[in-house]
Write a protein that holds these residues in place. Sequence first.
Motif, PDB file in Angstrom:
ATOM      1  N   ASP A   3     -21.105 -76.056 -20.533  1.00 25.30           N
ATOM      2  CA  ASP A   3     -20.077 -75.335 -21.293  1.00 25.30           C
ATOM      3  C   ASP A   3     -18.945 -76.277 -21.709  1.00 25.30           C
ATOM      4  O   ASP A   3     -18.355 -76.127 -22.783  1.00 25.30           O
ATOM      5  CB  ASP A   3     -19.500 -74.180 -20.454  1.00 25.30           C
ATOM      6  N   GLU A   4     -18.674 -77.248 -20.863  1.00 27.12           N
ATOM      7  CA  GLU A   4     -17.606 -78.223 -21.172  1.00 27.12           C
ATOM      8  C   GLU A   4     -17.987 -79.054 -22.403  1.00 27.12           C
ATOM      9  O   GLU A   4     -17.178 -79.261 -23.311  1.00 27.12           O
ATOM     10  CB  GLU A   4     -17.381 -79.134 -19.961  1.00 27.12           C
ATOM     11  N   HIS A   5     -19.257 -79.536 -22.456  1.00 26.86           N
ATOM     12  CA  HIS A   5     -19.722 -80.310 -23.621  1.00 26.86           C
ATOM     13  C   HIS A   5     -19.679 -79.458 -24.886  1.00 26.86           C
ATOM     14  O   HIS A   5     -19.268 -79.923 -25.946  1.00 26.86           O
ATOM     15  CB  HIS A   5     -21.151 -80.831 -23.399  1.00 26.86           C
ATOM     16  N   TRP A   6     -20.140 -78.208 -24.749  1.00 22.16           N
ATOM     17  CA  TRP A   6     -20.133 -77.310 -25.909  1.00 22.16           C
ATOM     18  C   TRP A   6     -18.699 -77.066 -26.403  1.00 22.16           C
ATOM     19  O   TRP A   6     -18.431 -77.075 -27.604  1.00 22.16           O
ATOM     20  CB  TRP A   6     -20.809 -75.982 -25.558  1.00 22.16           C
ATOM     21  N   GLY A   7     -17.785 -76.885 -25.518  1.00 26.57           N
ATOM     22  CA  GLY A   7     -16.379 -76.678 -25.880  1.00 26.57           C
ATOM     23  C   GLY A   7     -15.809 -77.875 -26.627  1.00 26.57           C
ATOM     24  O   GLY A   7     -15.068 -77.725 -27.605  1.00 26.57           O
ATOM     25  N   LYS A   8     -16.153 -79.093 -26.162  1.00 30.47           N
ATOM     26  CA  LYS A   8     -15.678 -80.314 -26.837  1.00 30.47           C
ATOM     27  C   LYS A   8     -16.248 -80.400 -28.252  1.00 30.47           C
ATOM     28  O   LYS A   8     -15.554 -80.782 -29.191  1.00 30.47           O
ATOM     29  CB  LYS A   8     -16.051 -81.558 -26.030  1.00 30.47           C
ATOM     30  N   LEU A   9     -17.540 -80.044 -28.408  1.00 27.75           N
ATOM     31  CA  LEU A   9     -18.157 -80.084 -29.746  1.00 27.75           C
ATOM     32  C   LEU A   9     -17.494 -79.066 -30.679  1.00 27.75           C
ATOM     33  O   LEU A   9     -17.171 -79.382 -31.833  1.00 27.75           O
ATOM     34  CB  LEU A   9     -19.661 -79.806 -29.663  1.00 27.75           C
ATOM     35  N   VAL A  10     -17.265 -77.852 -30.190  1.00 24.67           N
ATOM     36  CA  VAL A  10     -16.632 -76.820 -31.012  1.00 24.67           C
ATOM     37  C   VAL A  10     -15.229 -77.251 -31.401  1.00 24.67           C
ATOM     38  O   VAL A  10     -14.799 -77.087 -32.549  1.00 24.67           O
ATOM     39  CB  VAL A  10     -16.619 -75.454 -30.274  1.00 24.67           C
ATOM     40  N   LYS A  11     -14.491 -77.857 -30.440  1.00 24.56           N
ATOM     41  CA  LYS A  11     -13.137 -78.339 -30.721  1.00 24.56           C
ATOM     42  C   LYS A  11     -13.167 -79.431 -31.785  1.00 24.56           C
ATOM     43  O   LYS A  11     -12.352 -79.446 -32.705  1.00 24.56           O
ATOM     44  CB  LYS A  11     -12.504 -78.851 -29.421  1.00 24.56           C
ATOM     45  N   MET A  12     -14.144 -80.362 -31.653  1.00 25.14           N
ATOM     46  CA  MET A  12     -14.268 -81.448 -32.644  1.00 25.14           C
ATOM     47  C   MET A  12     -14.608 -80.868 -34.020  1.00 25.14           C
ATOM     48  O   MET A  12     -14.032 -81.244 -35.032  1.00 25.14           O
ATOM     49  CB  MET A  12     -15.354 -82.445 -32.228  1.00 25.14           C
ATOM     50  N   TRP A  13     -15.559 -79.939 -34.092  1.00 21.45           N
ATOM     51  CA  TRP A  13     -15.965 -79.348 -35.368  1.00 21.45           C
ATOM     52  C   TRP A  13     -14.841 -78.546 -36.002  1.00 21.45           C
ATOM     53  O   TRP A  13     -14.774 -78.413 -37.223  1.00 21.45           O
ATOM     54  CB  TRP A  13     -17.186 -78.442 -35.177  1.00 21.45           C
ATOM     55  N   SER A  14     -13.973 -78.014 -35.191  1.00 24.88           N
ATOM     56  CA  SER A  14     -12.874 -77.190 -35.694  1.00 24.88           C
ATOM     57  C   SER A  14     -11.668 -78.021 -36.129  1.00 24.88           C
ATOM     58  O   SER A  14     -10.770 -77.493 -36.793  1.00 24.88           O
ATOM     59  CB  SER A  14     -12.418 -76.203 -34.617  1.00 24.88           C
ATOM     60  N   SER A  15     -11.623 -79.273 -35.776  1.00 25.16           N
ATOM     61  CA  SER A  15     -10.444 -80.083 -36.097  1.00 25.16           C
ATOM     62  C   SER A  15     -10.349 -80.318 -37.610  1.00 25.16           C
ATOM     63  O   SER A  15     -11.367 -80.476 -38.300  1.00 25.16           O
ATOM     64  CB  SER A  15     -10.497 -81.421 -35.353  1.00 25.16           C
ATOM     65  N   PRO A  16      -9.130 -80.326 -38.159  1.00 20.62           N
ATOM     66  CA  PRO A  16      -8.946 -80.545 -39.608  1.00 20.62           C
ATOM     67  C   PRO A  16      -9.487 -81.907 -40.066  1.00 20.62           C
ATOM     68  O   PRO A  16     -10.033 -82.023 -41.156  1.00 20.62           O
ATOM     69  CB  PRO A  16      -7.436 -80.456 -39.806  1.00 20.62           C
ATOM     70  N   LYS A  17      -9.337 -82.917 -39.228  1.00 18.46           N
ATOM     71  CA  LYS A  17      -9.814 -84.249 -39.609  1.00 18.46           C
ATOM     72  C   LYS A  17     -11.338 -84.252 -39.763  1.00 18.46           C
ATOM     73  O   LYS A  17     -11.878 -84.809 -40.728  1.00 18.46           O
ATOM     74  CB  LYS A  17      -9.389 -85.278 -38.560  1.00 18.46           C
ATOM     75  N   HIS A  18     -12.042 -83.609 -38.839  1.00 15.38           N
ATOM     76  CA  HIS A  18     -13.504 -83.551 -38.914  1.00 15.38           C
ATOM     77  C   HIS A  18     -13.959 -82.754 -40.143  1.00 15.38           C
ATOM     78  O   HIS A  18     -14.904 -83.131 -40.833  1.00 15.38           O
ATOM     79  CB  HIS A  18     -14.073 -82.930 -37.633  1.00 15.38           C
ATOM     80  N   LYS A  19     -13.255 -81.633 -40.423  1.00 16.03           N
ATOM     81  CA  LYS A  19     -13.589 -80.840 -41.607  1.00 16.03           C
ATOM     82  C   LYS A  19     -13.380 -81.638 -42.888  1.00 16.03           C
ATOM     83  O   LYS A  19     -14.178 -81.554 -43.822  1.00 16.03           O
ATOM     84  CB  LYS A  19     -12.757 -79.556 -41.629  1.00 16.03           C
ATOM     85  N   GLU A  20     -12.307 -82.431 -42.904  1.00 13.53           N
ATOM     86  CA  GLU A  20     -12.035 -83.282 -44.082  1.00 13.53           C
ATOM     87  C   GLU A  20     -13.138 -84.316 -44.267  1.00 13.53           C
ATOM     88  O   GLU A  20     -13.627 -84.541 -45.379  1.00 13.53           O
ATOM     89  CB  GLU A  20     -10.679 -83.968 -43.890  1.00 13.53           C
ATOM     90  N   ILE A  21     -13.570 -84.924 -43.169  1.00 13.52           N
ATOM     91  CA  ILE A  21     -14.652 -85.914 -43.229  1.00 13.52           C
ATOM     92  C   ILE A  21     -15.948 -85.266 -43.699  1.00 13.52           C
ATOM     93  O   ILE A  21     -16.690 -85.828 -44.522  1.00 13.52           O
ATOM     94  CB  ILE A  21     -14.834 -86.596 -41.846  1.00 13.52           C
TER      95      ILE A  21
END
Length: 172
Positions: A3-21
């Motif tokens: 669950d911790e790994h999944w949470g980190k991935l969701v947080k990364m995917w949700s970040s504005p910088k990642h969305k911009e990339i």
Amino acid sequence: MTDEHWGKLVKMWSSPKHKEICLLNQHNREKVQFNHRTGSRCYIAQLYALERNQSLGVCDYYSSNHRDKHKDEDPTPLELFKEFHSSQKTGFISEPVQKAIFQDLTWELYLEKVRRDELRETIEQPNLQLADLRKISVEATEARRTTTAQLEALKKEAAWKAEMIQSFRMVL
């Protein structure tokens, strides 16, 4: 996955910088006109691998298929482009690739016509020069005949005048 790994991935995917990339990458992928079908290798790396396999004598499906198609001669860039941009299973070439190939073949045809016209001019120029020389030769022959005829007429006239002068001398 925890669950911790999944949470980190969701947080990364949700970040504005990642969305911009992601948007930037999507935009760049839309610019691609000619999708190659060489897997993760780029076009130049595929050429290098092909040449390296041939020089080392390594035989995989692609290099053996390539060798069968091209025997002992090197393929043209157009042939390589076709091979790298078509599927071995379906043989499908995308529409932009077909258009590019058509444009390339049209350009090659145009260049061939230009070369043919240049060659035709190169061949026709001596023929035109030869025709001009023949015309000059015919004109010179006619001029010589005319001059010869005039010379004969003048000789006859001179002989006639000489006879007249001789006959006047005798009379006087």
